[in-house]
Design an enzyme around this catalytic site. Structure first.
Site, short mmCIF file in Angstrom:
data_model
loop_
_atom_site.label_atom_id
_atom_site.label_comp_id
_atom_site.label_asym_id
_atom_site.label_seq_id
_atom_site.Cartn_x
_atom_site.Cartn_y
_atom_site.Cartn_z
N ARG A 84 -1.16 8.81 9.14
CA ARG A 84 -0.95 7.38 9.38
C ARG A 84 -0.49 6.65 8.13
O ARG A 84 -1.04 6.83 7.04
CB ARG A 84 -2.26 6.75 9.86
CG ARG A 84 -2.20 5.25 10.04
CD ARG A 84 -3.53 4.75 10.56
NE ARG A 84 -4.59 5.00 9.62
CZ ARG A 84 -5.11 4.07 8.81
NH1 ARG A 84 -4.64 2.83 8.84
NH2 ARG A 84 -6.08 4.37 8.00
N HIS A 115 -11.45 9.50 6.59
CA HIS A 115 -11.21 8.07 6.78
C HIS A 115 -10.69 7.73 8.17
O HIS A 115 -11.11 6.74 8.77
CB HIS A 115 -10.18 7.64 5.73
CG HIS A 115 -9.87 6.18 5.73
ND1 HIS A 115 -10.82 5.22 5.45
CD2 HIS A 115 -8.71 5.51 5.95
CE1 HIS A 115 -10.26 4.01 5.50
NE2 HIS A 115 -8.98 4.16 5.83
N GLU A 165 0.85 -1.20 0.00
CA GLU A 165 0.00 0.00 0.00
C GLU A 165 0.89 1.24 0.00
O GLU A 165 2.11 1.15 0.15
CB GLU A 165 -0.93 -0.01 1.22
CG GLU A 165 -1.99 -1.10 1.13
CD GLU A 165 -2.95 -1.08 2.31
OE1 GLU A 165 -3.41 0.00 2.69
OE2 GLU A 165 -3.22 -2.16 2.85
N HIS A 209 -8.97 9.45 2.85
CA HIS A 209 -8.53 8.36 1.96
C HIS A 209 -8.72 8.84 0.53
O HIS A 209 -9.79 9.35 0.18
CB HIS A 209 -9.35 7.10 2.23
CG HIS A 209 -8.74 5.87 1.66
ND1 HIS A 209 -8.64 5.65 0.30
CD2 HIS A 209 -8.17 4.79 2.26
CE1 HIS A 209 -8.04 4.48 0.10
NE2 HIS A 209 -7.74 3.94 1.27
N ARG A 252 -0.89 8.90 1.80
CA ARG A 252 -2.26 9.33 1.51
C ARG A 252 -2.48 10.83 1.49
O ARG A 252 -3.29 11.34 0.73
CB ARG A 252 -3.19 8.77 2.59
CG ARG A 252 -3.61 7.42 2.26
CD ARG A 252 -4.49 6.85 3.32
NE ARG A 252 -4.41 5.43 3.08
CZ ARG A 252 -4.89 4.51 3.86
NH1 ARG A 252 -5.51 4.86 4.96
NH2 ARG A 252 -4.78 3.25 3.56
P1 FAD Z 1 -13.87 0.44 15.98
O1 FAD Z 1 -13.52 -0.78 15.25
O2 FAD Z 1 -14.53 1.51 15.22
O3 FAD Z 1 -14.81 0.03 17.20
C1 FAD Z 1 -15.42 1.04 18.00
C2 FAD Z 1 -16.49 0.39 18.84
O4 FAD Z 1 -16.97 1.29 19.82
C3 FAD Z 1 -17.71 -0.04 18.05
O5 FAD Z 1 -18.09 -1.31 18.52
C4 FAD Z 1 -18.76 1.00 18.40
O6 FAD Z 1 -20.09 0.57 18.27
C5 FAD Z 1 -18.39 1.27 19.85
N1 FAD Z 1 -18.85 2.56 20.39
C6 FAD Z 1 -18.63 3.80 19.89
N2 FAD Z 1 -19.22 4.71 20.68
C7 FAD Z 1 -19.80 4.05 21.72
C8 FAD Z 1 -20.58 4.44 22.84
N3 FAD Z 1 -20.93 5.73 23.08
N4 FAD Z 1 -20.99 3.48 23.70
C9 FAD Z 1 -20.71 2.18 23.49
N5 FAD Z 1 -20.00 1.75 22.40
C10 FAD Z 1 -19.55 2.69 21.54
N6 FAD Z 1 -6.92 0.09 9.19
C11 FAD Z 1 -5.93 -0.77 8.91
O7 FAD Z 1 -4.96 -0.89 9.66
N7 FAD Z 1 -5.99 -1.55 7.78
C12 FAD Z 1 -7.03 -1.47 6.90
O8 FAD Z 1 -7.07 -2.19 5.92
C13 FAD Z 1 -8.07 -0.55 7.17
N8 FAD Z 1 -9.10 -0.41 6.31
C14 FAD Z 1 -10.14 0.41 6.65
C15 FAD Z 1 -11.24 0.48 5.80
C16 FAD Z 1 -12.35 1.23 6.17
C17 FAD Z 1 -13.56 1.30 5.26
C18 FAD Z 1 -12.34 1.96 7.38
C19 FAD Z 1 -13.52 2.78 7.80
C20 FAD Z 1 -11.21 1.93 8.20
C21 FAD Z 1 -10.12 1.15 7.84
N9 FAD Z 1 -8.99 1.08 8.66
C22 FAD Z 1 -7.99 0.21 8.36
C23 FAD Z 1 -8.96 1.76 9.96
C24 FAD Z 1 -9.32 0.74 11.05
O9 FAD Z 1 -10.37 -0.08 10.59
C25 FAD Z 1 -9.74 1.41 12.34
O10 FAD Z 1 -8.84 2.40 12.70
C26 FAD Z 1 -9.83 0.38 13.46
O11 FAD Z 1 -10.66 -0.69 13.08
C27 FAD Z 1 -10.36 1.02 14.73
O12 FAD Z 1 -10.59 0.01 15.67
P2 FAD Z 1 -11.19 0.41 17.08
O13 FAD Z 1 -11.40 -0.86 17.82
O14 FAD Z 1 -10.40 1.48 17.67
O15 FAD Z 1 -12.62 1.06 16.71
C1 SIN Z 2 -7.34 0.51 2.50
O1 SIN Z 2 -7.55 -0.68 2.32
O2 SIN Z 2 -7.06 1.31 1.61
C2 SIN Z 2 -7.44 1.04 3.89
C3 SIN Z 2 -6.21 0.74 4.61
C4 SIN Z 2 -6.06 1.61 5.81
O3 SIN Z 2 -6.85 2.52 6.05
O4 SIN Z 2 -5.08 1.38 6.53
#
Ligand code: FAD
Ligand code: SIN
Length: 522
Positions: free
Chosen positions: A386, A351, A117, A243, A290
């Site tokens: 990032r 993103h 990437e 993104h 990015r």
């Molecule tokens: P999340 O996975 O968002 O989980 C947050 C949780 O908190 C959820 O369960 C939500 O319901 C809960 N929550 C929120 N507010 C409250 C509240 N008030 N009360 C109770 N629960 C609450 N990163 C990579 O490293 N590689 C990738 O390939 C990649 N691809 C991505 C593609 C997309 C489309 C997106 C959107 C992001 C991508 N990212 C990627 C970024 C990555 O997915 C996120 O940064 C990461 O998953 C965040 O994880 P987290 O556990 O911190 O939050």
């Molecule tokens: C992507 O697959 O382009 C998202 C990867 C990331 O946000 O780290």
């Protein structure tokens, strides 16, 4: 209204929250762990991750190169000691995921197939087709199912953290502690009190503060807003990553992502005239970090007046493309776009947030007993921008650190020592007759942020955004005080707080770095 006591209270069920719960539960079977989450347990940014997880896995790759790539992408604002720690612990985290049952794609030799990437100088992305996040979330929830000391509480919306502010005894800001959270049970509509010896914010990102985002509707910055109200330190909020390639589909929200791995596989960006404009911007062309690619697309759109640019996959091996990106291929085909012969229309979308709740190298926030992990936290790994696929990794590494602190009872407060906590004082009783009043303000915040506080900012735009947000803040606070609380009104209040923090911290930054770019900073 009830009072519940548990050893560990985790807010959020994405990669950050679940990995901490699993690690702690397995090592400490005597500890009880509650995971409260505001929607279905699988709903999270994690579930939608496409590209994968970055880790040095190939003998030809090295920790030094992953460290260097992370520092360059972050425009040298990352903390070197944190970058080193995360990069060096990455391979063990991947082994842990494989042990938990995660499936990663393999090549014909039976070795893990490593993707590439933007910003990476080597192939180092472990992935499962283009649905890595779905595979990860499924794996983690299966592990949770096997551990009887974890209880999942879906549709439980955390409203606010319980700190010394809720007690009559006042404390200095630097001595504040967290004792739990007030949580709205969306099934009973009651706000219950949850007390715990360790509280973890794992509530994810803020994408919904913008009109166009790849983030699902849950990404409303609740944890950051709660931490801010609890007086935790919040930093680097000006660094929002856009993104470069979300699918251009007006009226569709959230925006569907066309993974950066597609450019890693060889796709080219073109403008309407067919020019590969990235060639004149950066030696790394489409695989520059990015912030550079998104700004270049933004400039193309401003000068051409067009609404989108294109991703050209027509020269790629389509059999391999479909094998690697079945989800993206199917989505395009469902809209009548054939990647084999047609360009895919794309546009940047909000993103990822590099900033958030400030934590140290073990995940402690500036408030006692309160940890933050994942996208809501700011560890210092990402600096001003990032590096792709470093965020799932960050959540796993810091999840391990936090679990170790809890298992070894280094962050301990005995349940018996928790002071008398008042129940939630529900003053407001009004049930809004028209939810349009809330949805209108939510859309207004999103439009302000997309129009005035996006890829390119200026002092004038930030001033105007601040004026609008101040008015909305007063309007929302009035509604909040007299309304019976609902997730919608709480999310609106949180989005307002997050938007305010992004604007305020943007105003303080006087130098363009990474994802932050102001026309006035030269
Ligand atoms: P999340 O996975 O968002 O989980 C947050 C949780 O908190 C959820 O369960 C939500 O319901 C809960 N929550 C929120 N507010 C409250 C509240 N008030 N009360 C109770 N629960 C609450 N990163 C990579 O490293 N590689 C990738 O390939 C990649 N691809 C991505 C593609 C997309 C489309 C997106 C959107 C992001 C991508 N990212 C990627 C970024 C990555 O997915 C996120 O940064 C990461 O998953 C965040 O994880 P987290 O556990 O911190 O939050
Ligand atoms: C992507 O697959 O382009 C998202 C990867 C990331 O946000 O780290």
């Amino acid at each position: 209204m009830s009072i519940f006591k548990t050893d560990i209270l985790v807010l959020g069920s994405g990669v950050a929250g679940l990995s901490i719960a699993i690690k702690t539960a397995a090592a400490s079977p005597d500890k009880t762990i509650l995971v409260a989450t505001k929607a279905h347990e699988s709903e999270s940014n994690t579930k939608y991750a496409q590209g994968g997880i970055a880790a040095v896995w190939d003998k030809l790759d090295s920790f030094e190169d992953h460290i260097k790539d992370t520092m360059i992408a972050g425009d040298h604002l990352s903390k070197p000691e944190i970058v080193k720690m995360v990069v060096e612990e990455a391979p063990d985290c991947m082994k842990q995921l494989i042990n938990w049952g995660a499936d990663f794609d393999q090549n014909l030799k039976g070795e893990i197939d490593l993707g590439k990437e933007g910003g990476h100088s080597a192939n180092r992305i472990l992935h499962y087709k283009d649905v890595t996040g779905y595979e990860l979330e499924k794996t983690l929830l299966e592990q949770v199912d096997n551990l009887s000391n974890i209880e999942l509480l879906p549709y439980h919306f955390a409203i606010d953290l319980i700190t010394d502010h809720h007690l009559s005894k006042k404390k200095n800001e630097k001595d504040l502690s967290c004792y739990g959270a007030y949580i709205l049970n969306q099934k009973t509509n009651k706000i219950d009190t949850y007390l715990a010896t360790s509280i973890i914010l794992a509530t994810g990102g803020v994408g919904q503060v913008y009109a166009a985002t790849t983030n699902p509707v849950i990404a409303t910055g609740d944890g950051i807003a709660m931490a801010y109200r609890a007086k935790a330190r919040i930093v680097d909020m000006e660094f929002v990553q856009f993104h470069p390639t979300s699918l251009y589909q007006p009226g569709e929200s959230p925006s569907f992502l066309i993974s950066e791995a597609v450019r890693g596989f060889g796709a080219h960006l073109r403008n309407k005239a067919g020019d590969r404009f990235m060639l004149k911007i950066d030696d790394r062309a489409e695989l520059a970090p990015r912030d550079i690619v998104s700004r270049a697309i933004n400039t193309e759109l401003i000068f051409s007046g067009d609404s989108h640019v294109f991703l050209d996959c027509t020269h790629l091996n389509m059999t391999e493309f479909v094998k690697h990106f079945p989800n993206i291929y199917d989505k395009c085909k469902s809209l009548g776009i054939d990647p084999a012969s047609q360009y895919i229309p794309v546009v940047p979308a909000a993103h990822y947030l590099m900033g958030g709740i400030d934590v140290d190298s073990n995940g402690y926030t500036t408030v006692g007993n309160l940890f933050a992990c994942g996208e809501c936290s700011r560890t210092g790994l990402h600096g001003a921008n990032r590096l792709a696929s470093n965020s799932l990794l960050e959540a796993l590494v810091f999840g391990n650190k936090i679990a170790e602190e809890i298992i070894n009872e280094r962050s301990h407060l005995n349940l018996e020592d928790i002071p008398e906590i008042p129940e939630w004082d529900e003053e407001g009783t009004m049930v809004p007759k028209e939810n349009v009043l809330i949805s209108h303000n939510r859309k207004t915040i999103q439009n302000i942020m997309s129009d005035l506080v996006a890829i390119v900012r200026s002092n004038e735009r930030l001033d105007k955004a601040q004026d609008h947000l101040n008015y909305l803040f007063q309007d929302t606070e009035k509604a909040y005080e007299k309304s019976k609380l609902s997730p919608q009104i709480c999310e609106l209040r949180n989005l307002n707080a997050v938007a305010y923090l992004i604007v305020q911290q943007s105003m303080s930054r006087k130098e363009n770095k990474g994802a932050f770019y102001s026309l006035d900073n030269f």
